[in-house]
Write a protein that holds these residues in place. Structure first.
Motif, PDB file in Angstrom:
ATOM      1  N   VAL A   1      -0.580   1.490  20.221  1.00  0.00           N
ATOM      2  CA  VAL A   1      -0.573   0.441  19.201  1.00  0.00           C
ATOM      3  C   VAL A   1      -1.530   0.799  18.065  1.00  0.00           C
ATOM      4  CG1 VAL A   1      -1.220  -1.967  18.764  1.00  0.00           C
ATOM      5  CG2 VAL A   1       0.197  -1.397  20.737  1.00  0.00           C
ATOM      6  N   ALA A   2      -2.721   1.296  18.400  1.00  0.00           N
ATOM      7  CA  ALA A   2      -3.684   1.685  17.363  1.00  0.00           C
ATOM      8  C   ALA A   2      -3.133   2.824  16.519  1.00  0.00           C
ATOM      9  CB  ALA A   2      -5.011   2.079  18.008  1.00  0.00           C
ATOM     10  N   TRP A   3      -2.503   3.792  17.162  1.00  0.00           N
ATOM     11  CA  TRP A   3      -1.940   4.920  16.410  1.00  0.00           C
ATOM     12  C   TRP A   3      -0.839   4.455  15.461  1.00  0.00           C
ATOM     13  CZ3 TRP A   3       2.952   7.454  16.807  1.00  0.00           C
ATOM     14  CH2 TRP A   3       3.028   8.633  16.064  1.00  0.00           C
ATOM     15  N   ILE A   4       0.020   3.561  15.948  1.00  0.00           N
ATOM     16  CA  ILE A   4       1.082   3.024  15.087  1.00  0.00           C
ATOM     17  C   ILE A   4       0.478   2.270  13.909  1.00  0.00           C
ATOM     18  CG2 ILE A   4       2.943   1.305  15.003  1.00  0.00           C
ATOM     19  CD1 ILE A   4       3.711   2.230  17.840  1.00  0.00           C
TER      20      ILE A   4
ATOM     21  N   PHE B   1      -2.470   2.706  12.481  1.00  0.00           N
ATOM     22  CA  PHE B   1      -3.145   3.588  11.537  1.00  0.00           C
ATOM     23  C   PHE B   1      -2.196   4.549  10.838  1.00  0.00           C
ATOM     24  CE2 PHE B   1      -6.957   2.782  14.309  1.00  0.00           C
ATOM     25  CZ  PHE B   1      -7.576   1.964  13.398  1.00  0.00           C
ATOM     26  N   GLU B   2      -1.213   5.050  11.538  1.00  0.00           N
ATOM     27  CA  GLU B   2      -0.357   6.086  10.970  1.00  0.00           C
ATOM     28  C   GLU B   2       0.854   5.530  10.224  1.00  0.00           C
ATOM     29  OE1 GLU B   2      -0.671   9.443  10.706  1.00  0.00           O
ATOM     30  OE2 GLU B   2      -2.699   9.061  11.399  1.00  0.00           O
ATOM     31  N   TRP B   3       1.500   4.529  10.757  1.00  0.00           N
ATOM     32  CA  TRP B   3       2.741   4.069  10.161  1.00  0.00           C
ATOM     33  C   TRP B   3       2.533   3.031   9.073  1.00  0.00           C
ATOM     34  CZ3 TRP B   3       6.732   3.525  14.712  1.00  0.00           C
ATOM     35  CH2 TRP B   3       6.980   4.789  15.232  1.00  0.00           C
ATOM     36  N   THR B   4       1.461   2.239   9.162  1.00  0.00           N
ATOM     37  CA  THR B   4       1.244   1.217   8.143  1.00  0.00           C
ATOM     38  C   THR B   4       0.504   1.753   6.940  1.00  0.00           C
ATOM     39  OG1 THR B   4      -0.829   0.515   9.165  1.00  0.00           O
ATOM     40  CG2 THR B   4       1.193  -0.632   9.850  1.00  0.00           C
ATOM     41  N   ASP B   5      -0.120   2.902   7.067  1.00  0.00           N
ATOM     42  CA  ASP B   5      -0.907   3.520   5.996  1.00  0.00           C
ATOM     43  C   ASP B   5      -2.030   2.622   5.491  1.00  0.00           C
ATOM     44  OD1 ASP B   5       0.370   5.959   6.007  1.00  0.00           O
ATOM     45  OD2 ASP B   5       1.908   5.324   4.572  1.00  0.00           O
ATOM     46  N   LEU B   6      -2.483   1.707   6.335  1.00  0.00           N
ATOM     47  CA  LEU B   6      -3.635   0.885   5.967  1.00  0.00           C
ATOM     48  C   LEU B   6      -4.907   1.676   6.243  1.00  0.00           C
ATOM     49  CD1 LEU B   6      -2.652  -2.600   7.407  1.00  0.00           C
ATOM     50  CD2 LEU B   6      -2.767  -1.944   5.018  1.00  0.00           C
ATOM     51  N   PRO B   7      -5.901   1.497   5.411  1.00  0.00           N
ATOM     52  CA  PRO B   7      -7.169   2.195   5.673  1.00  0.00           C
ATOM     53  C   PRO B   7      -7.850   1.664   6.938  1.00  0.00           C
ATOM     54  CG  PRO B   7      -7.067   1.401   3.405  1.00  0.00           C
ATOM     55  CD  PRO B   7      -5.895   0.822   4.132  1.00  0.00           C
TER      56      PRO B   7
ATOM     57  N   VAL C   1      -6.540  24.744  10.360  1.00  0.00           N
ATOM     58  CA  VAL C   1      -5.071  24.754  10.384  1.00  0.00           C
ATOM     59  C   VAL C   1      -4.550  23.514  11.112  1.00  0.00           C
ATOM     60  CG1 VAL C   1      -3.066  25.956  11.318  1.00  0.00           C
ATOM     61  CG2 VAL C   1      -4.859  27.238  10.165  1.00  0.00           C
ATOM     62  N   ILE C   2      -5.155  23.186  12.249  1.00  0.00           N
ATOM     63  CA  ILE C   2      -4.724  22.002  13.001  1.00  0.00           C
ATOM     64  C   ILE C   2      -4.966  20.744  12.172  1.00  0.00           C
ATOM     65  CG2 ILE C   2      -5.274  20.565  15.004  1.00  0.00           C
ATOM     66  CD1 ILE C   2      -5.672  23.098  16.595  1.00  0.00           C
ATOM     67  N   GLY C   3      -6.119  20.678  11.470  1.00  0.00           N
ATOM     68  CA  GLY C   3      -6.426  19.518  10.640  1.00  0.00           C
ATOM     69  C   GLY C   3      -5.486  19.358   9.468  1.00  0.00           C
ATOM     70  N   SER C   4      -4.919  20.464   8.979  1.00  0.00           N
ATOM     71  CA  SER C   4      -3.965  20.341   7.880  1.00  0.00           C
ATOM     72  C   SER C   4      -2.587  19.914   8.377  1.00  0.00           C
ATOM     73  CB  SER C   4      -3.862  21.667   7.129  1.00  0.00           C
ATOM     74  OG  SER C   4      -3.288  22.655   7.950  1.00  0.00           O
ATOM     75  N   ILE C   5      -2.313  20.099   9.658  1.00  0.00           N
ATOM     76  CA  ILE C   5      -1.020  19.703  10.216  1.00  0.00           C
ATOM     77  C   ILE C   5      -1.043  18.248  10.677  1.00  0.00           C
ATOM     78  CG2 ILE C   5       0.617  20.138  12.082  1.00  0.00           C
ATOM     79  CD1 ILE C   5      -0.274  23.075  11.992  1.00  0.00           C
ATOM     80  N   PHE C   6      -2.110  17.849  11.370  1.00  0.00           N
ATOM     81  CA  PHE C   6      -2.212  16.505  11.940  1.00  0.00           C
ATOM     82  C   PHE C   6      -3.327  15.730  11.263  1.00  0.00           C
ATOM     83  CE2 PHE C   6      -0.823  19.145  15.589  1.00  0.00           C
ATOM     84  CZ  PHE C   6       0.412  18.556  15.804  1.00  0.00           C
ATOM     85  N   SER C   7      -3.178  14.401  11.214  1.00  0.00           N
ATOM     86  CA  SER C   7      -4.259  13.553  10.729  1.00  0.00           C
ATOM     87  C   SER C   7      -5.259  13.330  11.861  1.00  0.00           C
ATOM     88  CB  SER C   7      -3.709  12.206  10.257  1.00  0.00           C
ATOM     89  OG  SER C   7      -3.276  11.441  11.367  1.00  0.00           O
ATOM     90  N   PHE C   8      -6.412  12.783  11.517  1.00  0.00           N
ATOM     91  CA  PHE C   8      -7.453  12.547  12.515  1.00  0.00           C
ATOM     92  C   PHE C   8      -6.973  11.592  13.594  1.00  0.00           C
ATOM     93  CE2 PHE C   8     -10.921   9.819  13.978  1.00  0.00           C
ATOM     94  CZ  PHE C   8     -11.692  10.767  14.636  1.00  0.00           C
TER      95      PHE C   8
ATOM     96  N   THR D   1      -3.910  10.971  14.577  1.00  0.00           N
ATOM     97  CA  THR D   1      -2.911  11.612  15.439  1.00  0.00           C
ATOM     98  C   THR D   1      -3.601  12.507  16.463  1.00  0.00           C
ATOM     99  OG1 THR D   1      -1.264  11.534  13.687  1.00  0.00           O
ATOM    100  CG2 THR D   1      -0.867  13.087  15.468  1.00  0.00           C
ATOM    101  N   LEU D   2      -4.616  13.263  16.020  1.00  0.00           N
ATOM    102  CA  LEU D   2      -5.361  14.100  16.967  1.00  0.00           C
ATOM    103  C   LEU D   2      -6.086  13.245  18.003  1.00  0.00           C
ATOM    104  CD1 LEU D   2      -6.869  16.877  14.695  1.00  0.00           C
ATOM    105  CD2 LEU D   2      -5.132  17.136  16.450  1.00  0.00           C
ATOM    106  N   ALA D   3      -6.658  12.118  17.569  1.00  0.00           N
ATOM    107  CA  ALA D   3      -7.337  11.226  18.521  1.00  0.00           C
ATOM    108  C   ALA D   3      -6.339  10.645  19.514  1.00  0.00           C
ATOM    109  CB  ALA D   3      -8.056  10.115  17.769  1.00  0.00           C
ATOM    110  N   TYR D   4      -5.142  10.312  19.043  1.00  0.00           N
ATOM    111  CA  TYR D   4      -4.102   9.768  19.923  1.00  0.00           C
ATOM    112  C   TYR D   4      -3.647  10.823  20.933  1.00  0.00           C
ATOM    113  CZ  TYR D   4       0.372   7.783  21.354  1.00  0.00           C
ATOM    114  OH  TYR D   4       1.423   7.304  22.088  1.00  0.00           O
ATOM    115  N   ILE D   5      -3.403  12.043  20.449  1.00  0.00           N
ATOM    116  CA  ILE D   5      -3.002  13.129  21.355  1.00  0.00           C
ATOM    117  C   ILE D   5      -4.107  13.396  22.372  1.00  0.00           C
ATOM    118  CG2 ILE D   5      -2.507  15.611  21.468  1.00  0.00           C
ATOM    119  CD1 ILE D   5      -1.071  15.276  18.750  1.00  0.00           C
ATOM    120  N   GLY D   6      -5.356  13.392  21.909  1.00  0.00           N
ATOM    121  CA  GLY D   6      -6.484  13.596  22.824  1.00  0.00           C
ATOM    122  C   GLY D   6      -6.570  12.515  23.883  1.00  0.00           C
ATOM    123  N   THR D   7      -6.323  11.268  23.494  1.00  0.00           N
ATOM    124  CA  THR D   7      -6.343  10.166  24.457  1.00  0.00           C
ATOM    125  C   THR D   7      -5.235  10.318  25.485  1.00  0.00           C
ATOM    126  OG1 THR D   7      -7.250   8.705  22.764  1.00  0.00           O
ATOM    127  CG2 THR D   7      -6.272   7.660  24.684  1.00  0.00           C
ATOM    128  N   LEU D   8      -4.039  10.661  25.038  1.00  0.00           N
ATOM    129  CA  LEU D   8      -2.929  10.851  25.987  1.00  0.00           C
ATOM    130  C   LEU D   8      -3.197  12.010  26.934  1.00  0.00           C
ATOM    131  CD1 LEU D   8       0.267  10.253  23.832  1.00  0.00           C
ATOM    132  CD2 LEU D   8      -0.854   8.703  25.420  1.00  0.00           C
TER     133      LEU D   8
END
Length: 198
Positions: free
Chosen positions: A34-37, A39-45, A130-137, A139-146
């Motif tokens: 839910v947090a990832w959605i 932050f990433e999909w709503t583009d809210l700060p 390179v990883i930071g240019s592909i994924f946002s912070f 998204t990386l936090a979400y992948i790390g949590t999973l």
């Protein structure tokens, strides 16, 4: 604090990571998704979402306390949050030691005493870039949590098979690393400052 009380948070975290308390493990995945959605999909700060959530919580607590007063009931007791001076000093001392160690390592790397460590740091920082240019912070936090919530449970179940595969991969990697080490790294100067003195 007794030893058993000190073990409680650690054992709880271990139970969540190993899915022994699957309700909490599933809750971590749902909250992270839910947090990832948000932050990433709503583009809210991030600051906007945090302030909105805190605003909603404060308004709900205010309404709940006033509703209890209207019904002549005891308002809900909120825990008193106090940070002791001893705890702040311990945290500050711990951070000071860790920051000094990081600065010492950074100093050792930048001076160039060991070119191999410098080369490894440059490669790791480039890889992170390179990883930071592909994924946002987020998204990386979400992948790390999973990964953090699924890998320990999977390893507990399939640990023997993973260890066998890791042994084969490690032996192959070690063989290739020895070849690169003999042909490339051993030809590089180990200590530039000693070469300048001679």
């Amino acid at each position: 604090m007794s030893e058993s009380e000190a073990q409680l948070p650690t054992s709880f975290v271990a139970d969540v990571l190993l899915w022994k308390r699957w309700h909490f493990s599933l809750g971590v995945i749902v909250v992270a998704t839910v947090a990832w959605i948000l932050f990433e999909w709503t583009d809210l700060p991030f600051l906007t979402i945090c302030s909105d959530v805190l605003l909603i919580l404060i308004v709900l607590l205010f309404l709940h306390a006033n509703y209890a007063a209207l019904r002549n009931k005891q308002p809900p007791a909120l825990p008193e949050l106090v940070v002791s001076e001893e705890m702040v000093n311990n945290v500050a001392a711990s951070f000071r030691v860790k920051i000094n160690n990081v600065l010492l390592i950074a100093h050792e790397i930048t001076i160039g005493k060991d070119f191999i460590i410098f080369f490894k740091v440059v490669i790791c920082l480039w890889f992170l870039s390179v990883i930071g240019s592909i994924f946002s912070f987020f998204t990386l936090a979400y992948i790390g949590t999973l990964v953090m919530i699924t890998i320990p449970a999977l390893y507990r179940k399939y640990g023997g098979y993973v260890d066998k595969c890791y042994g084969v991969i490690h032996s192959q990697f070690s063989k290739h690393y020895r070849i690169v080490d003999e042909n490339v790294f051993n030809r590089l100067p180990r200590n530039i400052s000693k070469d300048k003195e001679s």
